[in-house]
Design a protein around this motif. Structure first.
Motif, PDB file in Angstrom:
ATOM      1  N   PRO A 197       4.894 -13.434  15.258  1.00 38.69           N
ATOM      2  CA  PRO A 197       3.897 -13.382  14.181  1.00 38.69           C
ATOM      3  C   PRO A 197       3.484 -11.976  13.772  1.00 38.69           C
ATOM      4  O   PRO A 197       3.190 -11.733  12.623  1.00 38.69           O
ATOM      5  CB  PRO A 197       2.709 -14.158  14.754  1.00 38.69           C
ATOM      6  N   GLY A 198       3.462 -11.016  14.686  1.00 38.25           N
ATOM      7  CA  GLY A 198       3.030  -9.661  14.338  1.00 38.25           C
ATOM      8  C   GLY A 198       3.895  -9.039  13.263  1.00 38.25           C
ATOM      9  O   GLY A 198       3.408  -8.689  12.186  1.00 38.25           O
ATOM     10  N   PRO A 199       5.204  -8.907  13.494  1.00 35.91           N
ATOM     11  CA  PRO A 199       6.062  -8.317  12.469  1.00 35.91           C
ATOM     12  C   PRO A 199       6.188  -9.171  11.210  1.00 35.91           C
ATOM     13  O   PRO A 199       6.500  -8.665  10.145  1.00 35.91           O
ATOM     14  CB  PRO A 199       7.428  -8.203  13.154  1.00 35.91           C
ATOM     15  N   ALA A 200       5.940 -10.456  11.317  1.00 32.06           N
ATOM     16  CA  ALA A 200       6.066 -11.320  10.146  1.00 32.06           C
ATOM     17  C   ALA A 200       4.847 -11.226   9.235  1.00 32.06           C
ATOM     18  O   ALA A 200       4.979 -11.268   8.015  1.00 32.06           O
ATOM     19  CB  ALA A 200       6.275 -12.765  10.575  1.00 32.06           C
ATOM     20  N   TYR A 201       3.655 -11.113   9.803  1.00 32.69           N
ATOM     21  CA  TYR A 201       2.439 -11.166   8.991  1.00 32.69           C
ATOM     22  C   TYR A 201       1.813  -9.812   8.713  1.00 32.69           C
ATOM     23  O   TYR A 201       1.121  -9.643   7.714  1.00 32.69           O
ATOM     24  CB  TYR A 201       1.399 -12.069   9.655  1.00 32.69           C
ATOM     25  N   PHE A 202       2.021  -8.833   9.579  1.00 36.81           N
ATOM     26  CA  PHE A 202       1.379  -7.536   9.383  1.00 36.81           C
ATOM     27  C   PHE A 202       1.757  -6.878   8.058  1.00 36.81           C
ATOM     28  O   PHE A 202       0.877  -6.344   7.372  1.00 36.81           O
ATOM     29  CB  PHE A 202       1.661  -6.609  10.569  1.00 36.81           C
ATOM     30  N   PRO A 203       3.030  -6.907   7.644  1.00 38.35           N
ATOM     31  CA  PRO A 203       3.347  -6.324   6.330  1.00 38.35           C
ATOM     32  C   PRO A 203       2.600  -7.010   5.182  1.00 38.35           C
ATOM     33  O   PRO A 203       2.246  -6.364   4.198  1.00 38.35           O
ATOM     34  CB  PRO A 203       4.862  -6.533   6.194  1.00 38.35           C
ATOM     35  N   MET A 204       2.342  -8.307   5.312  1.00 39.68           N
ATOM     36  CA  MET A 204       1.601  -9.000   4.257  1.00 39.68           C
ATOM     37  C   MET A 204       0.136  -8.558   4.230  1.00 39.68           C
ATOM     38  O   MET A 204      -0.460  -8.439   3.163  1.00 39.68           O
ATOM     39  CB  MET A 204       1.675 -10.513   4.455  1.00 39.68           C
ATOM     40  N   ILE A 205      -0.414  -8.306   5.399  1.00 35.32           N
ATOM     41  CA  ILE A 205      -1.791  -7.802   5.466  1.00 35.32           C
ATOM     42  C   ILE A 205      -1.867  -6.424   4.831  1.00 35.32           C
ATOM     43  O   ILE A 205      -2.757  -6.140   4.026  1.00 35.32           O
ATOM     44  CB  ILE A 205      -2.284  -7.768   6.929  1.00 35.32           C
ATOM     45  N   VAL A 206      -0.922  -5.553   5.179  1.00 33.32           N
ATOM     46  CA  VAL A 206      -0.884  -4.212   4.605  1.00 33.32           C
ATOM     47  C   VAL A 206      -0.677  -4.293   3.095  1.00 33.32           C
ATOM     48  O   VAL A 206      -1.338  -3.579   2.333  1.00 33.32           O
ATOM     49  CB  VAL A 206       0.219  -3.371   5.279  1.00 33.32           C
ATOM     50  N   ALA A 207       0.212  -5.164   2.639  1.00 31.98           N
ATOM     51  CA  ALA A 207       0.463  -5.313   1.204  1.00 31.98           C
ATOM     52  C   ALA A 207      -0.797  -5.768   0.482  1.00 31.98           C
ATOM     53  O   ALA A 207      -1.136  -5.239  -0.580  1.00 31.98           O
ATOM     54  CB  ALA A 207       1.597  -6.306   0.972  1.00 31.98           C
ATOM     55  N   GLY A 208      -1.493  -6.745   1.049  1.00 28.45           N
ATOM     56  CA  GLY A 208      -2.727  -7.217   0.428  1.00 28.45           C
ATOM     57  C   GLY A 208      -3.782  -6.129   0.354  1.00 28.45           C
ATOM     58  O   GLY A 208      -4.457  -5.967  -0.665  1.00 28.45           O
ATOM     59  N   LEU A 209      -3.917  -5.363   1.429  1.00 29.07           N
ATOM     60  CA  LEU A 209      -4.892  -4.266   1.437  1.00 29.07           C
ATOM     61  C   LEU A 209      -4.493  -3.170   0.446  1.00 29.07           C
ATOM     62  O   LEU A 209      -5.361  -2.607  -0.237  1.00 29.07           O
ATOM     63  CB  LEU A 209      -5.035  -3.688   2.842  1.00 29.07           C
ATOM     64  N   LEU A 210      -3.209  -2.872   0.346  1.00 31.10           N
ATOM     65  CA  LEU A 210      -2.744  -1.872  -0.622  1.00 31.10           C
ATOM     66  C   LEU A 210      -3.042  -2.307  -2.054  1.00 31.10           C
ATOM     67  O   LEU A 210      -3.507  -1.507  -2.872  1.00 31.10           O
ATOM     68  CB  LEU A 210      -1.244  -1.646  -0.463  1.00 31.10           C
ATOM     69  N   ILE A 211      -2.773  -3.564  -2.349  1.00 28.14           N
ATOM     70  CA  ILE A 211      -3.028  -4.064  -3.701  1.00 28.14           C
ATOM     71  C   ILE A 211      -4.530  -4.048  -4.000  1.00 28.14           C
ATOM     72  O   ILE A 211      -4.953  -3.604  -5.071  1.00 28.14           O
ATOM     73  CB  ILE A 211      -2.417  -5.458  -3.887  1.00 28.14           C
ATOM     74  N   LEU A 212      -5.340  -4.491  -3.041  1.00 30.25           N
ATOM     75  CA  LEU A 212      -6.787  -4.482  -3.241  1.00 30.25           C
ATOM     76  C   LEU A 212      -7.305  -3.065  -3.444  1.00 30.25           C
ATOM     77  O   LEU A 212      -8.081  -2.789  -4.367  1.00 30.25           O
ATOM     78  CB  LEU A 212      -7.475  -5.143  -2.044  1.00 30.25           C
ATOM     79  N   LEU A 213      -6.870  -2.143  -2.603  1.00 30.68           N
ATOM     80  CA  LEU A 213      -7.287  -0.747  -2.733  1.00 30.68           C
ATOM     81  C   LEU A 213      -6.781  -0.154  -4.047  1.00 30.68           C
ATOM     82  O   LEU A 213      -7.492   0.594  -4.716  1.00 30.68           O
ATOM     83  CB  LEU A 213      -6.763   0.053  -1.543  1.00 30.68           C
TER      84      LEU A 213
END
Length: 161
Positions: free
Chosen positions: A36-52
């Protein structure tokens, strides 16, 4: 002619980077093979990048004020407040963090990075250093617990301990 402010440019770049991360999600999920770490962490980073990126693109830039300005706080007349020297310092700090991550481990390297970054953004002094250290320790612990407990990510420990 349309002149984009530097924060809007960075906002659009962050949105684009986040979109590329989401677009590449099938490859990242396949490479993670069920972890789960490598699968979901990029999505968390992507969401934070888009929000920022949205925040940077939509919120108007503040006029930079010199730290040693007049008591009445006259704005900086030199430009838009973009500090190339600080950008280079943060880039070097981030590269050092990435390079030392596996050697020092998550906790030590992240705490050092956050102390340094927080102190650089402060006005300096002992009080700022103590505040930066408290922020870094608490932030490292909370982020580490969130990554390991909620997302199952593996975080390296120091190789010399």
């Amino acid at each position: 002619m349309l002149r984009l402010e530097i924060n809007r440019v960075f906002g659009f770049l962050a949105i684009a980077c986040g979109a590329v991360l989401i677009w590449q999600r099938p490859q990242a999920t396949a490479a993670a093979a069920g972890e789960p770490g490598p699968a979901y962490f990029p999505m968390i980073v992507a969401g934070l990048l888009i929000l920022l990126g949205i925040v940077f693109a939509l919120v108007p830039a503040q006029v930079a004020v010199k730290r040693d300005a007049d008591p009445d706080g006259d704005p900086d007349e030199k430009g838009d407040g973009f500090d190339l020297r600080m950008l280079v310092v943060f880039a070097a700090l981030t590269l050092a963090y990435a390079g030392l991550f596996t050697t020092l481990g998550f906790h030590i390297s992240t705490a050092l990075y956050l102390v340094s970054a927080s102190y650089l953004l402060s006005d300096g002094g002992l009080r700022a250093l103590i505040g930066s250290a408290v922020f870094a320790i608490l932030g490292t612990l909370v982020f580490g617990i969130a990554l390991t407990r909620f997302f199952g990510a593996f975080l390296p420990e120091a190789s010399f301990l």
